[in-house]
Design a protein around this motif. Structure first.
Motif, PDB file in Angstrom:
ATOM      1  N   LYS A 106      -5.353  -4.946  -1.942  1.00  0.00           N
ATOM      2  CA  LYS A 106      -4.387  -5.556  -1.031  1.00  0.00           C
ATOM      3  C   LYS A 106      -3.593  -6.656  -1.724  1.00  0.00           C
ATOM      4  O   LYS A 106      -2.525  -7.049  -1.260  1.00  0.00           O
ATOM      5  N   ILE A 128     -11.751   0.795  -0.690  1.00  0.00           N
ATOM      6  CA  ILE A 128     -10.832  -0.175  -0.101  1.00  0.00           C
ATOM      7  C   ILE A 128      -9.746  -0.411  -1.135  1.00  0.00           C
ATOM      8  O   ILE A 128     -10.027  -0.973  -2.203  1.00  0.00           O
ATOM      9  N   GLN A 132      -9.133  -7.838  -1.951  1.00  0.00           N
ATOM     10  CA  GLN A 132      -8.795  -7.610  -0.549  1.00  0.00           C
ATOM     11  C   GLN A 132      -8.592  -8.926   0.196  1.00  0.00           C
ATOM     12  O   GLN A 132      -7.592  -9.112   0.887  1.00  0.00           O
ATOM     13  N   THR A 133      -9.535  -9.866   0.049  1.00  0.00           N
ATOM     14  CA  THR A 133      -9.499 -11.105   0.824  1.00  0.00           C
ATOM     15  C   THR A 133      -8.962 -12.292   0.045  1.00  0.00           C
ATOM     16  O   THR A 133      -8.568 -13.302   0.640  1.00  0.00           O
ATOM     17  N   LYS A 154     -13.981  -6.645   4.014  1.00  0.00           N
ATOM     18  CA  LYS A 154     -13.775  -6.188   5.390  1.00  0.00           C
ATOM     19  C   LYS A 154     -13.977  -4.677   5.428  1.00  0.00           C
ATOM     20  O   LYS A 154     -13.084  -3.900   5.068  1.00  0.00           O
ATOM     21  N   ASP A 155     -15.154  -4.262   5.875  1.00  0.00           N
ATOM     22  CA  ASP A 155     -15.517  -2.845   5.830  1.00  0.00           C
ATOM     23  C   ASP A 155     -14.655  -1.979   6.742  1.00  0.00           C
ATOM     24  O   ASP A 155     -14.563  -0.759   6.540  1.00  0.00           O
ATOM     25  N   GLU A 156     -14.010  -2.596   7.724  1.00  0.00           N
ATOM     26  CA  GLU A 156     -13.178  -1.804   8.638  1.00  0.00           C
ATOM     27  C   GLU A 156     -11.957  -1.226   7.923  1.00  0.00           C
ATOM     28  O   GLU A 156     -11.298  -0.330   8.456  1.00  0.00           O
ATOM     29  N   GLU A 157     -11.663  -1.713   6.725  1.00  0.00           N
ATOM     30  CA  GLU A 157     -10.513  -1.203   5.973  1.00  0.00           C
ATOM     31  C   GLU A 157     -10.908  -0.131   4.958  1.00  0.00           C
ATOM     32  O   GLU A 157     -10.087   0.269   4.130  1.00  0.00           O
ATOM     33  N   GLU A 202     -11.356   3.426   3.431  1.00  0.00           N
ATOM     34  CA  GLU A 202     -10.650   4.689   3.582  1.00  0.00           C
ATOM     35  C   GLU A 202     -11.360   5.773   2.781  1.00  0.00           C
ATOM     36  O   GLU A 202     -12.129   5.478   1.857  1.00  0.00           O
ATOM     37  N   HIS A 225       0.828  -1.214   0.000  1.00  0.00           N
ATOM     38  CA  HIS A 225       0.000   0.000   0.000  1.00  0.00           C
ATOM     39  C   HIS A 225       0.860   1.261   0.000  1.00  0.00           C
ATOM     40  O   HIS A 225       0.513   2.267   0.617  1.00  0.00           O
TER      41      HIS A 225
END
Length: 353
Positions: A114, A111, A315-316, A222-225, A227, A22
């Motif tokens: 990743k 997001i 992401q996952t 994962k919504d916590e990531e 931005e 990132h």
């Protein structure tokens, strides 16, 4: 059209985004920057040149986001000016540069990828090799030449809803005394109500088509990531343009809230033998909408006149898709099974004689 690049603040060379770390990396002076650091340096540079602060909406999006239009399937793809978008990732036809994108399409959140391209290719090959009866020339480097990193558009909704559940509950008790059987029925008027908060209800922000299947199948994210959106994250990637606004999506969200509320309210009712005359009323008190972009690696390929789709959650790493089947390999399998069966029959016949 002016050309815009994400340049190194130290030496002025072009920067490349590394999905694994990132970080934006300069190959020339070996400097590394986060997206936040680039945004801050850009903001200070703009203030120094213009003598004024930037607007709340990112001006880079309106100035440097461009729209590619596929004349074949109609896909509208958002990207920065430096992304090589010479074909439609969806149908493989050439795309046409349509011009700048208006700022009302700017996302609220994103997001970032990743998983980088190298890892995405590795996972595709691992996934494909587990499948049987693939065409012999399918699993090769050429098959992933058109693997694209695409940000899919979604609406995320936070909802506060008021719900009321009513029903008739019955409890039966049966007992025998002497020669008589007694039945006791108790009837209850059941009412449940309250305020329910739902966070992050996610819906694909495009009208139903094959892309919706891919966008649904690669979830969850994962919504916590999440931005705040930054134009720099589009560098080297594409993004689908949403074609549904909140008015078009509101009925879908209302129905989802109704179903979620009904399930929660009904689960709160217990201790009855029977429930009847169930009624559920749900009203949305407030709703907050966010337009978000979520990362997906997408590959489409044609085999035997049929188009196949593959998607990997950027992401996952969750992978979904369909692969072509070699008719030749299936035919050979059928012949092998037939010969084996024929030999077994002959062997049994010989033993009987």
């Amino acid at each position: 059209m002016d050309t815009y690049m994400y340049k190194c603040p130290n030496c002025g060379s072009g920067l490349e985004y590394d999905a694994g770390t990132h970080i934006f990396h300069c190959e020339y002076c070996l400097s590394d920057f986060t997206a936040e650091e680039l945004e801050e340096k850009k903001r200070k540079a703009d203030e120094a040149l213009k003598g004024e602060k930037r607007t709340e909406k990112d001006p880079e999006f309106e100035e440097h986001a461009v729209l590619y239009n596929c004349p074949s399937c109609g896909a509208e793809i958002i990207t920065d000016e430096n992304t090589a978008a010479t074909f439609c990732y969806y149908c493989h036809n050439p795309v046409v540069l349509s011009g700048r994108l208006s700022g009302d399409m700017e996302p609220d959140c994103i997001i970032p990828f990743k998983i980088d391209r190298q890892e995405a290719e590795k996972r595709f090959f691992e996934w494909a090799k587990r499948k049987r009866f693939l065409p012999g020339d399918f699993i090769n480097k050429k098959s992933v030449e058109k693997l694209c990193g695409v940000y899919f558009p979604y609406w995320m909704t936070d909802v506060t809803a008021g719900g009321m559940y009513t029903a008739t509950g019955k409890n039966l008790r049966v007992w025998i005394a002497g020669d008589l059987e007694y039945t006791e029925t108790k009837v209850y008027d059941i009412r449940r109500g309250g305020t329910i908060d739902f966070k992050g209800i996610r819906n694909f922000a495009m009208k139903k088509d094959e892309r919706m299947k891919l966008a649904t199948a690669v979830q969850p994210f994962k919504d916590e990531e999440l931005e705040d959106f930054k134009m720099a994250y589009l560098s080297g990637f594409m993004a689908e343009k949403r074609n549904m606004d909140t008015d078009e999506m509101s009925d879908t969200v209302k129905e989802q809230v109704r179903k979620y509320s009904a399930r929660l309210l009904e689960d709160s009712v217990g201790g009855y033998n029977m429930l009847s005359d169930k009624k559920i009323n749900t009203d949305i008190i407030s709703a907050k909408w966010k337009y978000v972009l979520l990362p997906v690696w997408v590959l489409t390929y044609v085999s035997g006149g049929k188009t196949y789709y593959y998607a990997l959650n950027g992401q996952t790493g969750k992978a979904v898709g369909e692969l072509p089947v070699s008719k030749k390999k299936l035919a050979l399998l059928a012949v092998g099974v037939f010969l084996l069966f024929f030999i077994i029959v002959l062997a049994i016949g010989g033993l009987v004689i």
